[in-house]
Design a protein around this motif. Sequence first.
Motif, PDB file in Angstrom:
ATOM      1  N   UNK A 155      26.643 -18.047  56.418  1.00  0.00           N
ATOM      2  CA  UNK A 155      26.533 -19.455  56.806  1.00  0.00           C
ATOM      3  C   UNK A 155      27.826 -19.988  57.411  1.00  0.00           C
ATOM      4  N   UNK A 156      28.900 -19.180  57.305  1.00  0.00           N
ATOM      5  CA  UNK A 156      30.222 -19.570  57.811  1.00  0.00           C
ATOM      6  C   UNK A 156      30.762 -20.818  57.103  1.00  0.00           C
ATOM      7  N   UNK A 157      30.609 -20.826  55.771  1.00  0.00           N
ATOM      8  CA  UNK A 157      31.171 -21.882  54.927  1.00  0.00           C
ATOM      9  C   UNK A 157      31.900 -21.230  53.764  1.00  0.00           C
ATOM     10  N   UNK A 158      32.782 -21.987  53.124  1.00  0.00           N
ATOM     11  CA  UNK A 158      33.483 -21.498  51.951  1.00  0.00           C
ATOM     12  C   UNK A 158      32.592 -21.633  50.717  1.00  0.00           C
ATOM     13  N   UNK A 159      32.785 -20.791  49.715  1.00  0.00           N
ATOM     14  CA  UNK A 159      31.990 -20.911  48.488  1.00  0.00           C
ATOM     15  C   UNK A 159      32.029 -22.311  47.877  1.00  0.00           C
ATOM     16  N   UNK A 160      33.217 -22.969  47.900  1.00  0.00           N
ATOM     17  CA  UNK A 160      33.299 -24.294  47.281  1.00  0.00           C
ATOM     18  C   UNK A 160      32.655 -25.392  48.122  1.00  0.00           C
TER      19      UNK A 160
END
Length: 223
Positions: A155-160
């Motif tokens: 998704x190209x997002x950080x886990x947080x």
Amino acid sequence: MIKAIIFDMDGVIIDSEPIHYDSNKRIFEELGISVNKNIYSNYIGVSNQEMWQDLKNEFNLSQSVEELVEKQSQENLDYIKKYAKEPIEGVVEVLQKLKESNFKIALASSSPLRLIKEIVCKFDIEKYFEVVTSSEFVSRGKPKPDLFIYTAGLLKVLPNECLVIEDSKNGVKAAKTAGMKCIGFKNPNSLGQDLSKADVVVEKMSEITVQLIEKIGLDEVPY
């Protein structure tokens, strides 16, 4: 700030745990092993490979893990095709609202990919998901965090920046270990799962709103 929502499938998108249990119970009986509901509940949310590895070791089964997984996958697929009638009440409306609010949305399930595809196509909900992943894609399934971390990467997002919606203890543990926020969905057919580690627990899909997600992202637990 929450940018992406990751949905579990079994027990969240579809009320499939009773269907899976009936299907798997038939396999257990055929194999001559005793797996009651209390034991089975420990495997809700984990991959089929891990469940059968445990059961093979416990009951000294002669079949390979691969053979057992294939048999289970086919049986579960047949049962889903026959008995799965509709998604969980309110979940399509939640997906639509999240899509309209420009959240990235993914589906990350312990089920095999062919079963996931059957369900999303059957209910015509594939349009909501940017990413669909299975535990088949990672070396360690839930309760390990690998699947959720892998999904966040796609998704190209950080886990947080992710929030997970889960109905199982194993799924909640995986989400929190991944460093993600988590909403526990209290599905009465998921055999009394302990969701106490989730940031928020809801009993109806309609309780999951954009406002609730935004508050959780700000570390404000609303109740």
